[in-house]
Scaffold this active site. Structure first.
Site, short mmCIF file in Angstrom:
data_model
loop_
_atom_site.label_atom_id
_atom_site.label_comp_id
_atom_site.label_asym_id
_atom_site.label_seq_id
_atom_site.Cartn_x
_atom_site.Cartn_y
_atom_site.Cartn_z
N ASP A 161 0.84 -1.26 0.05
CA ASP A 161 0.05 0.04 0.15
C ASP A 161 0.89 1.29 -0.03
OD1 ASP A 161 -1.91 1.98 0.38
OD2 ASP A 161 -2.03 1.54 2.60
N ASP A 175 -2.32 5.64 -5.06
CA ASP A 175 -2.14 4.83 -3.98
C ASP A 175 -2.74 3.46 -4.44
OD1 ASP A 175 -2.86 3.88 -1.51
OD2 ASP A 175 -4.71 4.80 -1.19
#
Ligand SMILES: *[C@@H]1O[C@H](CO)[C@@H](O)[C@H](O)[C@H]1NC(C)=O
Ligand SMILES: *[C@@H]1O[C@H](CO)[C@@H](O)[C@H](O)[C@H]1NC(C)=O
Ligand SMILES: *[C@@H]1O[C@H](CO)[C@@H](O)[C@H](O)[C@H]1NC(C)=O
Ligand SMILES: *[C@@H]1O[C@H](CO)[C@@H](O)[C@H](O)[C@H]1NC(C)=O
Ligand SMILES: *[C@@H]1O[C@H](CO)[C@@H](O)[C@H](O)[C@H]1NC(C)=O
Ligand SMILES: *[C@@H]1O[C@H](CO)[C@@H](O)[C@H](O)[C@H]1NC(C)=O
Ligand SMILES: *[C@@H]1O[C@H](CO)[C@@H](O)[C@H](O)[C@H]1NC(C)=O
Ligand SMILES: *[C@@H]1O[C@H](CO)[C@@H](O)[C@H](O)[C@H]1NC(C)=O
Length: 428
Positions: free
Chosen positions: A88, A269
């Site tokens: 992430d 992201d």
């Protein structure tokens, strides 16, 4: 093996109090038969990991989970225990379930510090809340973390004792790759340690996500390099403007000559499924596309039965000197609900702020599965290039997007039975 998927939004929320208008994040669960790619413990997976050894780039093969997120394997401790991880770039902490986590960590691999002879006490408390309201809390510990055959020594990570919002996720834990300043507890991040311990020659990493849910490999994360076989053309760079998220200035977003935003702040992201923008700009974008807001799901719907594909404009993101275009079949989510198709766009309106209080766009997986992304901690810049999978299309729209009376025949990936349902997680 779990076979449910969920839209993820693993963005560390830094200023919850000022984001009072954070909405319910709607999620879709998909039930389906696991594909061969889900068998990540299988031999195909193991044998295809390739490592070039110390101070060489390390390639981590990723598994596509129905285009909702991508996971890979790491191991922790001595002897090694394997964990399925969501990598992430929207947060910085690494956490995995603790052996002391019971009901909320069902079906997940767990770490037991008492069974690792390289574990060292750390003791700092851990608590993280992500953008979809999911959270994890527990206590930090240090141990050896191994990615392929690259071992990061004395790495601080959290053993989570209570987690929420991950019960249907096929990953055990999350490995954050944002800047250190986003760490919740001042621990040294794994990527920084990799660099500091001399394990990689360049402090960069790069992601390739394959949008074909059946393809092998489903994706690739390289620590220390870029993989020129996974993109075409040149790389466009943009400077990181705040060293927290991978945040940069986008020149504009343009749809059929309407400027949706100009000089917009954006972040890359990998932990977020959709493309998220400020509510007002997302509403304008959908007026231009001709999509209507669906109260129930929080997403925008389009009529994909009678509208022709040519009536849907491209969405153009201008970054650096280049234009990154998503065309209609790249920005629609097409669900099959009881023989009826429902089409949503991948653009969702959420007002999120960076630490200067400015609204930001989040370019999540539906952007990154078309554009190869590079994260350069040395020159503090992100890079984007057209992915080799840019032209992959999941479906041949024979019956949809047509006025003709052809019989319905849809070559959607047949192993997935898509079930739509709203989970409406409330962010506290
Ligand atoms: C890592 O793997 C490569 C290729 O399999 C091998 O040549 C190298 O010796 C390994 N390095 C370590 C430290 O085990
Ligand atoms: C730690 O465990 C590994 C594998 O179980 C073993 O090979 C090693 O000798 C142990 N080291 C110590 C210091 O006990
Ligand atoms: C490790 O063992 C000690 C002593 O038996 C125990 O007090 C502690 O709770 C254990 N830690 C974990 C994480 O299980
Ligand atoms: C875990 O968190 C939930 C939600 O905050 C709470 O209701 C529950 O009591 C917690 N469980 C443990 C074991 O701490
Ligand atoms: C654990 O790692 C942290 C860095 O995050 C470091 O400051 C600390 O000294 C380490 N603890 C031990 C016991 O080595
Ligand atoms: C979008 O970008 C493409 C090139 O990728 C260009 O051909 C097209 O004219 C652009 N459309 C708009 C509305 O800017
Ligand atoms: C673009 O906008 C013009 C009018 O402003 C309209 O006629 C045309 O259909 C639109 N094109 C698309 C692809 O939406
Ligand atoms: C954009 O192009 C100009 C001129 O071709 C070049 O000088 C500049 O470095 C480029 N900028 C980026 C961000 O690629």
């Amino acid at each position: 093996m779990l076979n449910l998927y969920i839209i993820v939004f693993l963005l560390l929320i830094t200023n919850i109090s000022s984001s009072s208008d954070l909405p319910r994040i709607s999620c879709y669960r998909i039930s389906g038969v696991p594909t061969r790619n889900n068998d990540i413990e299988g031999e195909t997976y193991k044998s295809s990991l390739r490592f070039i050894g110390k101070t060489s780039p390390v390639t981590e093969i990723l598994i596509n989970q129905a285009n909702f997120y991508w996971i890979g394997l790491i191991s922790i401790g001595t002897p090694k225990r394997t964990f399925r991880i969501d990598f992430d770039t929207g947060s910085t902490d690494l956490w995995v379930p603790s052996i002391q986590c019971h009901s909320s960590c069902e079906n997940k691999a767990k770490y037991d510090s008492n069974k690792s002879n390289t574990s060292r006490a750390n003791g700092a408390a851990f608590r993280i809340v992500y953008g979809d309201g999911s959270f994890a809390n527990g206590v930090f510990v240090n141990d050896t973390v191994t990615i392929g055959n690259l071992s990061i020594l004395n790495q601080a990570f959290a053993q989570a004792k209570n987690i929420s919002g991950f019960s249907t996720s096929t990953f055990d834990g999350v490995l954050g790759l944002a800047y250190s300043s986003l760490g919740t507890s001042g621990q040294t991040s794994i990527f920084y340690n990799m660099w500091q311990q001399g394990l990689i020659t360049n402090p960069i990493f790069s992601f390739y996500f394959n949008p074909d849910p059946d393809a092998y490999p489903g994706g690739e994360l390289i620590f220390g390099d870029v993989d020129p076989t996974k993109y075409s053309g040149s790389i466009t760079y943009a400077n990181v403007i705040i060293h927290a998220y991978w945040e940069f200035m986008m020149n504009n977003i343009q749809v059929n000559n309407t400027i949706i935003c100009s000089n917009c702040r954006a972040i890359l992201d990998t932990g977020t499924t959709l493309i998220i923008g400020p509510k007002i700009q997302i509403a304008l974008l959908h007026r231009t596309i001709g999509a209507i807001f669906d109260e129930e799901t929080g997403l925008y719907m389009v009529d994909c039965y009678t509208r022709l594909l040519s009536s849907f404009p491209d969405v153009n993101f201008s970054i650096g000197n280049s234009t990154f275009t998503l065309s209609v079949l790249q920005y629609l989510l097409i669900f099959n609900d009881d023989d009826k198709y429902i089409c949503y766009t991948v653009f969702q309106g959420v007002n999120l702020h960076d630490n200067t209080g400015a609204l930001i766009w989040i370019l999540g997986d539906y952007f990154l599965n078309r554009f190869y992304s590079i994260y350069d901690l040395n020159l503090n810049r992100i890079g984007l290039a057209k992915s080799i999978s840019y032209d992959y299309f999941q479906l041949s729209p024979i019956s949809l997007f047509t006025y003709s009376n052809k019989t319905i025949q849809f070559s959607f990936n047949p192993i997935f039975i898509w079930l739509l349902f709203v989970c409406n997680i409330l962010l506290k």
